[in-house]
Write a protein that holds these residues in place. Structure first.
Motif, PDB file in Angstrom:
ATOM      1  N   ALA A 189      13.972 -81.924  36.104  1.00 54.71           N
ATOM      2  CA  ALA A 189      13.016 -81.505  35.074  1.00 54.71           C
ATOM      3  C   ALA A 189      12.891 -79.986  35.050  1.00 54.71           C
ATOM      4  O   ALA A 189      12.834 -79.371  33.976  1.00 54.71           O
ATOM      5  CB  ALA A 189      11.661 -82.155  35.330  1.00 54.71           C
ATOM      6  N   VAL A 190      12.840 -79.352  36.228  1.00 55.75           N
ATOM      7  CA  VAL A 190      12.784 -77.887  36.300  1.00 55.75           C
ATOM      8  C   VAL A 190      14.021 -77.287  35.626  1.00 55.75           C
ATOM      9  O   VAL A 190      13.926 -76.337  34.836  1.00 55.75           O
ATOM     10  CB  VAL A 190      12.683 -77.416  37.760  1.00 55.75           C
ATOM     11  CG1 VAL A 190      12.873 -75.897  37.858  1.00 55.75           C
ATOM     12  CG2 VAL A 190      11.335 -77.797  38.350  1.00 55.75           C
ATOM     13  N   ALA A 191      15.193 -77.841  35.918  1.00 55.06           N
ATOM     14  CA  ALA A 191      16.432 -77.317  35.344  1.00 55.06           C
ATOM     15  C   ALA A 191      16.437 -77.437  33.824  1.00 55.06           C
ATOM     16  O   ALA A 191      16.870 -76.515  33.116  1.00 55.06           O
ATOM     17  CB  ALA A 191      17.633 -78.053  35.937  1.00 55.06           C
ATOM     18  N   ALA A 192      15.956 -78.556  33.301  1.00 54.05           N
ATOM     19  CA  ALA A 192      15.944 -78.761  31.856  1.00 54.05           C
ATOM     20  C   ALA A 192      14.995 -77.791  31.165  1.00 54.05           C
ATOM     21  O   ALA A 192      15.342 -77.178  30.147  1.00 54.05           O
ATOM     22  CB  ALA A 192      15.551 -80.203  31.541  1.00 54.05           C
ATOM     23  N   TYR A 193      13.789 -77.658  31.703  1.00 50.16           N
ATOM     24  CA  TYR A 193      12.840 -76.706  31.128  1.00 50.16           C
ATOM     25  C   TYR A 193      13.386 -75.283  31.203  1.00 50.16           C
ATOM     26  O   TYR A 193      13.284 -74.512  30.241  1.00 50.16           O
ATOM     27  CB  TYR A 193      11.512 -76.775  31.881  1.00 50.16           C
ATOM     28  CG  TYR A 193      10.491 -77.737  31.320  1.00 50.16           C
ATOM     29  CD1 TYR A 193      10.292 -77.868  29.948  1.00 50.16           C
ATOM     30  CD2 TYR A 193       9.699 -78.499  32.175  1.00 50.16           C
ATOM     31  CE1 TYR A 193       9.339 -78.734  29.438  1.00 50.16           C
ATOM     32  CE2 TYR A 193       8.739 -79.375  31.670  1.00 50.16           C
ATOM     33  CZ  TYR A 193       8.558 -79.488  30.306  1.00 50.16           C
ATOM     34  OH  TYR A 193       7.611 -80.343  29.804  1.00 50.16           O
ATOM     35  N   ALA A 194      13.933 -74.906  32.360  1.00 52.79           N
ATOM     36  CA  ALA A 194      14.404 -73.539  32.540  1.00 52.79           C
ATOM     37  C   ALA A 194      15.550 -73.209  31.583  1.00 52.79           C
ATOM     38  O   ALA A 194      15.580 -72.123  30.984  1.00 52.79           O
ATOM     39  CB  ALA A 194      14.831 -73.313  33.985  1.00 52.79           C
ATOM     40  N   VAL A 238       8.006 -73.060  34.769  1.00 58.42           N
ATOM     41  CA  VAL A 238       9.051 -73.250  33.753  1.00 58.42           C
ATOM     42  C   VAL A 238       8.518 -74.027  32.560  1.00 58.42           C
ATOM     43  O   VAL A 238       8.943 -73.789  31.419  1.00 58.42           O
ATOM     44  CB  VAL A 238      10.301 -73.929  34.350  1.00 58.42           C
ATOM     45  CG1 VAL A 238      10.932 -73.047  35.417  1.00 58.42           C
ATOM     46  CG2 VAL A 238      10.000 -75.316  34.891  1.00 58.42           C
ATOM     47  N   SER A 239       7.586 -74.956  32.780  1.00 59.53           N
ATOM     48  CA  SER A 239       6.985 -75.675  31.661  1.00 59.53           C
ATOM     49  C   SER A 239       6.186 -74.724  30.777  1.00 59.53           C
ATOM     50  O   SER A 239       6.298 -74.753  29.543  1.00 59.53           O
ATOM     51  CB  SER A 239       6.076 -76.805  32.169  1.00 59.53           C
ATOM     52  OG  SER A 239       5.359 -77.406  31.105  1.00 59.53           O
ATOM     53  N   ALA A 295      18.639 -84.287  28.891  1.00 58.20           N
ATOM     54  CA  ALA A 295      18.649 -84.267  30.355  1.00 58.20           C
ATOM     55  C   ALA A 295      18.174 -85.596  30.913  1.00 58.20           C
ATOM     56  O   ALA A 295      17.169 -86.147  30.452  1.00 58.20           O
ATOM     57  CB  ALA A 295      17.741 -83.143  30.863  1.00 58.20           C
ATOM     58  N   ASP A 296      18.911 -86.083  31.888  1.00 60.80           N
ATOM     59  CA  ASP A 296      18.501 -87.274  32.624  1.00 60.80           C
ATOM     60  C   ASP A 296      17.709 -86.812  33.841  1.00 60.80           C
ATOM     61  O   ASP A 296      18.271 -86.205  34.751  1.00 60.80           O
ATOM     62  CB  ASP A 296      19.720 -88.084  33.054  1.00 60.80           C
ATOM     63  CG  ASP A 296      19.369 -89.295  33.905  1.00 60.80           C
ATOM     64  OD1 ASP A 296      18.164 -89.626  34.031  1.00 60.80           O
ATOM     65  OD2 ASP A 296      20.303 -89.909  34.464  1.00 60.80           O
ATOM     66  N   ILE A 297      16.400 -87.074  33.858  1.00 61.07           N
ATOM     67  CA  ILE A 297      15.573 -86.631  34.989  1.00 61.07           C
ATOM     68  C   ILE A 297      15.340 -87.762  35.990  1.00 61.07           C
ATOM     69  O   ILE A 297      14.480 -87.657  36.859  1.00 61.07           O
ATOM     70  CB  ILE A 297      14.235 -86.051  34.511  1.00 61.07           C
ATOM     71  CG1 ILE A 297      13.411 -87.105  33.754  1.00 61.07           C
ATOM     72  CG2 ILE A 297      14.463 -84.811  33.665  1.00 61.07           C
ATOM     73  CD1 ILE A 297      11.982 -86.660  33.470  1.00 61.07           C
TER      74      ILE A 297
END
Length: 395
Positions: A166-171, A30-31, A93-95
């Motif tokens: 972090a995955v959710a934010a990038y995606a 995703v990054s 996003a709060d990671i």
């Protein structure tokens, strides 16, 4: 902070054509997708056979640090740490980033010398790591017995965050920029002709493409075999346990690791996350067991006695994607045009994800990245050049 996987809104049909296909929907995939789309690359497709972030990125917490002894890994770690610090501003996003620091415990003169050399390298990149006494280490982390410590290295800027967030934010950002995510989709074959990528076949059909990026983690060797490129990645199970949550918080402590035994621990809500990098047979098994607790307890009795015999509420088992030297594989294949890889992170994928996304973007676009990635090329395993022998990481 329970284990999570990532879902995206909307159904995505598989296209017949893509400019680039990324295999793997963890933090690395995703990054890379986000960085490509942000650079204006269109026709990006990410294929994930399960749900996004369901592999090693499903770990409830992941360390973020720039404390390595190898300059290239320090550069990757620091670049990524800086990116994670900006996540709230850039993605809204709060990671769950907690910069509680990293504490490496030294119980032998050799470990002290190694840490002193590593701190010098880290400081040359702007890190605030430093050597401290055993007594100061015990003040920072009251679980420790200072009598068994010769010294420690401490890096206050490091810490941990939640990979699933972090995955959710990038995606989400990548999808908004036009990236297609095909979850529940398995790659069956990657076709080549005349030394170049031609297509990717999944259980849903065939995608014609000139470029494939392997970010498949522990499954990367199989992807490489599809195109005739050897990616020496071996899956190894790693396990962690979480203690029962307490009515009152534990003291906040750094991510602490004993160099002699590889025991490590840090806060997890009002409990503790515990682990040890014990010896495991290679394989794809991800069943959780308590077999590692004996080694953990023996290590804890030496330097953190109150953590021995922990009251574990639950645990997690995932896969490291180890290479022979425990360093990443990042590069473009010399054998098959259009085949790129970002894998073999040996437990450091989450903490290196943002920086590697940048580097693979630049490799794909044929432009100079923020650092030279040649030392991460798979070709280092094709010769006996001793200059390519790198540090072996323990977590």
């Amino acid at each position: 902070m329970a284990n999570q996987v990532v879902s995206l809104s909307g159904e995505t049909t598989q296209p017949s054509r893509a400019d680039v296909v990324i295999i793997g929907g963890g933090i690395m995939g995703v990054s890379i997708a986000y960085h490509l789309a942000s650079a204006g690359v269109r026709g990006v497709v990410v294929i994930e056979r399960a749900a996004l972030g369901s592999g090693s990125s499903a770990k409830p917490l992941g360390g973020v640090r720039a404390t390595f002894s190898d300059p290239a890994n320090v550069a990757l770690g620091k670049r990524s740490l800086d990116a994670y610090k900006r996540f709230g501003e850039e993605f809204g996003a709060d990671i769950g980033l907690r910069q509680v620091g990293y504490l490496f415990l030294c119980r032998s003169e050799a470990e002290v010398l190694d840490c002193e050399a590593s701190v010098a390298v880290q400081n040359s990149f702007g890190s605030n790591s430093r050597m401290i006494s055993g007594a100061e280490a015990a003040r920072i982390n009251p679980f420790l017995d200072p009598e068994v410590l010769l010294a420690a290295s401490f890096s206050p800027q490091d810490g941990y965050a939640e990979p699933s967030r972090a995955v959710a934010a990038y995606a989400a950002a990548a999808q908004a920029a036009g990236v297609r995510f095909l979850t529940g989709t398995e790659v069956l074959a990657v076709e080549t002709a005349a030394g170049s990528i031609r297509s990717v076949t999944t259980n849903r059909g065939t995608i014609r493409t000139d470029s494939v990026i392997c970010a498949a983690g522990a499954w990367s060797r199989h992807v490489g075999q599809m195109v005739g490129v050897e990616l020496p990645v071996t899956p190894v199970r790693r396990q962690i346990g979480m203690t029962r949550q307490q009515p009152q918080p534990y003291p906040e402590v750094p991510f602490t690791l004993d160099l002699s035994t590889t025991m490590y621990f840090h806060n997890y809500g009002n409990g503790m996350l515990l682990g040890i990098s014990n010896q495991q047979a290679p394989g794809f098994g991800r069943d959780f067991s308590f077999e590692w607790l004996g080694e953990f307890n023996a290590a804890a009795r030496i330097c953190a006695p109150s953590l021995a015999e922990p009251d574990l509420e639950f645990g997690w088992a995932g896969l490291y994607e180890n290479t022979p030297d425990h360093n990443a594989l990042i590069g473009a294949s010399d054998e098959v045009s259009g085949f790129f890889y970002a894998t073999g992170f040996s437990g450091h994928g989450f903490l290196q994800g943002p920086a590697v996304g940048e580097l693979v973007r630049d490799l794909y676009l044929g432009r100079q990245g923020f650092m030279d990635v040649s030392t991460f090329s798979v070709t280092r395993f094709h010769n006996d050049d001793e200059t390519l022998v790198r540090e072996v990481h323990i977590i």
